[in-house]
Design a protein around this motif. Structure first.
Motif, mmCIF file in Angstrom:
data_model
loop_
_atom_site.group_PDB
_atom_site.id
_atom_site.type_symbol
_atom_site.label_atom_id
_atom_site.label_comp_id
_atom_site.label_asym_id
_atom_site.label_seq_id
_atom_site.Cartn_x
_atom_site.Cartn_y
_atom_site.Cartn_z
ATOM 1 N N ARG A 1 0.832 -1.205 0.000
ATOM 2 C CA ARG A 1 0.000 0.000 0.000
ATOM 3 C C ARG A 1 0.869 1.258 0.000
ATOM 4 N N LEU A 2 1.917 1.277 0.811
ATOM 5 C CA LEU A 2 2.812 2.436 0.838
ATOM 6 C C LEU A 2 3.435 2.694 -0.528
ATOM 7 N N LEU A 3 3.844 1.627 -1.195
ATOM 8 C CA LEU A 3 4.438 1.788 -2.517
ATOM 9 C C LEU A 3 3.413 2.285 -3.527
ATOM 10 N N ALA A 4 2.197 1.730 -3.474
ATOM 11 C CA ALA A 4 1.154 2.143 -4.412
ATOM 12 C C ALA A 4 0.789 3.609 -4.236
ATOM 13 N N GLU A 5 0.884 4.094 -3.008
ATOM 14 C CA GLU A 5 0.536 5.489 -2.724
ATOM 15 C C GLU A 5 1.725 6.430 -2.872
ATOM 16 N N GLY A 6 2.901 5.902 -3.216
ATOM 17 C CA GLY A 6 4.072 6.749 -3.441
ATOM 18 C C GLY A 6 4.679 7.336 -2.185
ATOM 19 N N GLU A 7 4.384 6.752 -1.025
ATOM 20 C CA GLU A 7 4.850 7.311 0.242
ATOM 21 C C GLU A 7 6.374 7.321 0.375
ATOM 22 N N LEU A 8 7.037 6.377 -0.268
ATOM 23 C CA LEU A 8 8.495 6.272 -0.118
ATOM 24 C C LEU A 8 9.251 6.887 -1.292
ATOM 25 N N GLY A 9 8.562 7.324 -2.318
ATOM 26 C CA GLY A 9 9.223 7.813 -3.518
ATOM 27 C C GLY A 9 9.740 6.631 -4.341
ATOM 28 N N ASP A 10 10.842 6.843 -5.036
ATOM 29 C CA ASP A 10 11.462 5.755 -5.793
ATOM 30 C C ASP A 10 12.261 4.876 -4.829
ATOM 31 N N VAL A 11 11.963 3.605 -4.799
ATOM 32 C CA VAL A 11 12.676 2.709 -3.891
ATOM 33 C C VAL A 11 14.065 2.426 -4.444
ATOM 34 N N TRP A 12 15.056 2.563 -3.574
ATOM 35 C CA TRP A 12 16.442 2.291 -3.943
ATOM 36 C C TRP A 12 16.924 0.948 -3.398
ATOM 37 N N ARG A 13 16.528 0.636 -2.185
ATOM 38 C CA ARG A 13 16.989 -0.613 -1.575
ATOM 39 C C ARG A 13 15.875 -1.233 -0.735
ATOM 40 N N PHE A 14 15.740 -2.552 -0.899
ATOM 41 C CA PHE A 14 14.750 -3.323 -0.152
ATOM 42 C C PHE A 14 15.491 -4.370 0.663
ATOM 43 N N GLU A 15 15.371 -4.276 1.985
ATOM 44 C CA GLU A 15 15.980 -5.257 2.875
ATOM 45 C C GLU A 15 14.860 -6.077 3.528
ATOM 46 N N SER A 16 14.989 -7.388 3.423
ATOM 47 C CA SER A 16 13.973 -8.289 3.958
ATOM 48 C C SER A 16 14.672 -9.381 4.742
ATOM 49 N N ARG A 17 14.228 -9.571 5.978
ATOM 50 C CA ARG A 17 14.854 -10.565 6.847
ATOM 51 C C ARG A 17 13.814 -11.540 7.377
ATOM 52 N N PHE A 18 14.122 -12.823 7.233
ATOM 53 C CA PHE A 18 13.336 -13.859 7.889
ATOM 54 C C PHE A 18 14.315 -14.616 8.760
ATOM 55 N N GLU A 19 14.475 -14.126 9.985
ATOM 56 C CA GLU A 19 15.537 -14.605 10.865
ATOM 57 C C GLU A 19 14.952 -15.276 12.101
ATOM 58 N N ALA B 1 21.203 -14.342 16.617
ATOM 59 C CA ALA B 1 21.002 -14.149 18.051
ATOM 60 C C ALA B 1 20.267 -12.845 18.362
ATOM 61 N N GLN B 2 20.424 -11.838 17.531
ATOM 62 C CA GLN B 2 19.689 -10.580 17.669
ATOM 63 C C GLN B 2 18.988 -10.320 16.345
ATOM 64 N N LEU B 3 17.659 -10.335 16.360
ATOM 65 C CA LEU B 3 16.904 -10.246 15.124
ATOM 66 C C LEU B 3 16.858 -8.821 14.594
ATOM 67 N N GLY B 4 17.037 -8.683 13.291
ATOM 68 C CA GLY B 4 16.941 -7.377 12.650
ATOM 69 C C GLY B 4 15.507 -7.068 12.260
ATOM 70 N N PRO B 5 15.281 -5.934 11.585
ATOM 71 C CA PRO B 5 13.930 -5.599 11.143
ATOM 72 C C PRO B 5 13.457 -6.579 10.085
ATOM 73 N N ARG B 6 12.189 -6.883 10.107
ATOM 74 C CA ARG B 6 11.628 -7.737 9.054
ATOM 75 C C ARG B 6 11.773 -7.048 7.705
ATOM 76 N N PHE B 7 11.442 -5.757 7.636
ATOM 77 C CA PHE B 7 11.632 -4.962 6.426
ATOM 78 C C PHE B 7 12.362 -3.673 6.765
ATOM 79 N N ARG B 8 13.287 -3.287 5.898
ATOM 80 C CA ARG B 8 13.795 -1.926 5.867
ATOM 81 C C ARG B 8 13.838 -1.527 4.400
ATOM 82 N N VAL B 9 12.986 -0.560 4.042
ATOM 83 C CA VAL B 9 12.802 -0.177 2.648
ATOM 84 C C VAL B 9 13.185 1.292 2.518
ATOM 85 N N LEU B 10 14.162 1.568 1.676
ATOM 86 C CA LEU B 10 14.719 2.914 1.571
ATOM 87 C C LEU B 10 14.415 3.517 0.204
#
Length: 357
Positions: free
Chosen positions: A140-158, A240-249
């Motif tokens: 939804r955020l991407l469809a609404e343009g909230e982030l602008g042009d996405v440069w990097r997508f970080e996804s973690r399943f840890e 041992a220390q979980l990162g964010p599930r998503f970090r989208v820049l």
């Protein structure tokens, strides 16, 4: 939809079959769980307890001998059985849902897709993480343009599982199609392709960390998408220390979200979508944040309400496709594209090279 629900045969009653597929099938309008296939006596008893009206079969052959009494077969058995069982079900004239990964190779997935098309049968892949709460919110955020042009997508399943459990998922036998690359990697790669489209090159690291482990348990995949987005995907049992599930820049803002969608935990606890009023919802304390210039952990940005997760939407779409001619929610060709990436990642990790697609 038809007043007579479609009769579903479910092959496999381990984690995937008992926790995900059976409850979702049983609570979807237009579907009824007719038969569960498992040779394990304890699982047979579990299936009858959890679904009192269900039939139980010991083998897939026993199920397929009754093909005329069924309208859909769902395959939730170990990965190495997906292709032969899907092939048999399609040849028996039945539509099929296969748990991810649909196959061990993209070529096998495309062969299954061709067989299904030849016989005018539905072949769908259970990629339930497309209906995670955070993923729906990000779309939804991407469809609404909230982030602008996405440069990097970080996804973690840890996860933090320092001790191995054994079983086929952790087997070093390549015929088992185990390891995190094909397990959790199937989810994070599929999500990246849905969000940002085709990939032109792949770099990966697949490491065996734990004592006694036979296959990858700490995996990283870097994707370059044709549109210029870079995806960095992590799947690990050794974090041992979980990162964010998503970090989208993006060019305007970023979105950071911690924590896993609550639906799997709810299903494991025995909760069901048809009896839980707030299904898929999470508390405000777990919402992600959208902003720029400051860490979300120090109050940067605004809290972004997380949309409810919606695993039931998958089987509702399957029912709609079979009963009303609606679209297939996840096609085998989409799964084949993800397998192209996973195969490239396996080669990259093995040979320490960047693989161009």
């Amino acid at each position: 939809m038809s007043a007579t629900p479609l009769r579903v045969g479910l092959i496999g009653y381990g984690l995937a079959g008992s926790v995900f597929h059976a409850p979702l099938i049983a609570t979807t309008e237009g579907l009824t769980l007719d038969t569960v296939v498992t040779s394990n006596p304890e699982r047979q008893k579990q299936a009858r307890t959890e679904h009192p009206d269900v039939r139980v079969a010991a083998t897939p052959d026993e199920l397929l001998a009754r093909a005329d009494d069924l309208d859909l077969v769902v395959i939730a058995s170990p990965n190495k059985t997906h292709v032969p069982l899907a092939t048999a079900a399609l040849k028996a004239g039945l539509p099929v849902v296969v748990d991810k990964p649909i196959a061990g190779t993209a070529a096998e997935a495309r062969e299954l897709a061709a067989l299904a098309e030849e016989r005018s049968l539905l072949l769908s892949v259970f990629q339930n993480r497309r209906w995670d709460n955070d993923f729906l919110t990000l779309r939804r955020l991407l469809a609404e343009g909230e982030l602008g042009d996405v440069w990097r997508f970080e996804s973690r399943f840890e996860r933090w599982r320092p001790q191995t459990k054994g079983g086929w998922r952790e087997s070093g036998d390549p015929t088992e199609i185990g390891g995190l690359l094909y397990d959790l990697g199937s989810h994070v790669v599929d999500q990246a392709l849905v969000l940002f489209g085709p990939v032109t090159q792949v770099y990966a690291e697949a490491v065996v960390r734990r004592t006694g482990a036979e296959t990858d348990d700490d995996t990283f995949i870097a994707l370059t998408h044709a549109n210029g987005v870079r995806s960095h995907l992590y799947a690990s049992a050794t974090t041992a220390q979980l990162g964010p599930r998503f970090r989208v820049l993006g060019s305007k803002a970023g979105y950071v979200k911690y924590g896993l969608d609550p639906q799997e935990a709810a299903l494991r606890e025995g909760r069901r979508p048809d009896t839980t009023a707030d299904w898929g919802a999470e508390p405000e304390s777990l919402w992600g944040r959208v902003g720029s210039g400051e860490s979300p952990l120090t109050g940067g940005g605004r809290a972004e309400p997380t949309l409810p997760g919606d695993y039931p939407a998958y089987y509702a779409a399957v029912a709609g496709a079979l009963l009303d001619g609606g679209p297939n929610p996840v096609t085998a060709l989409e799964a084949a594209s993800a397998l192209d990436v996973l195969e490239a990642a396996a080669r990259s990790a093995r040979d320490a090279v960047v693989v161009k697609l």
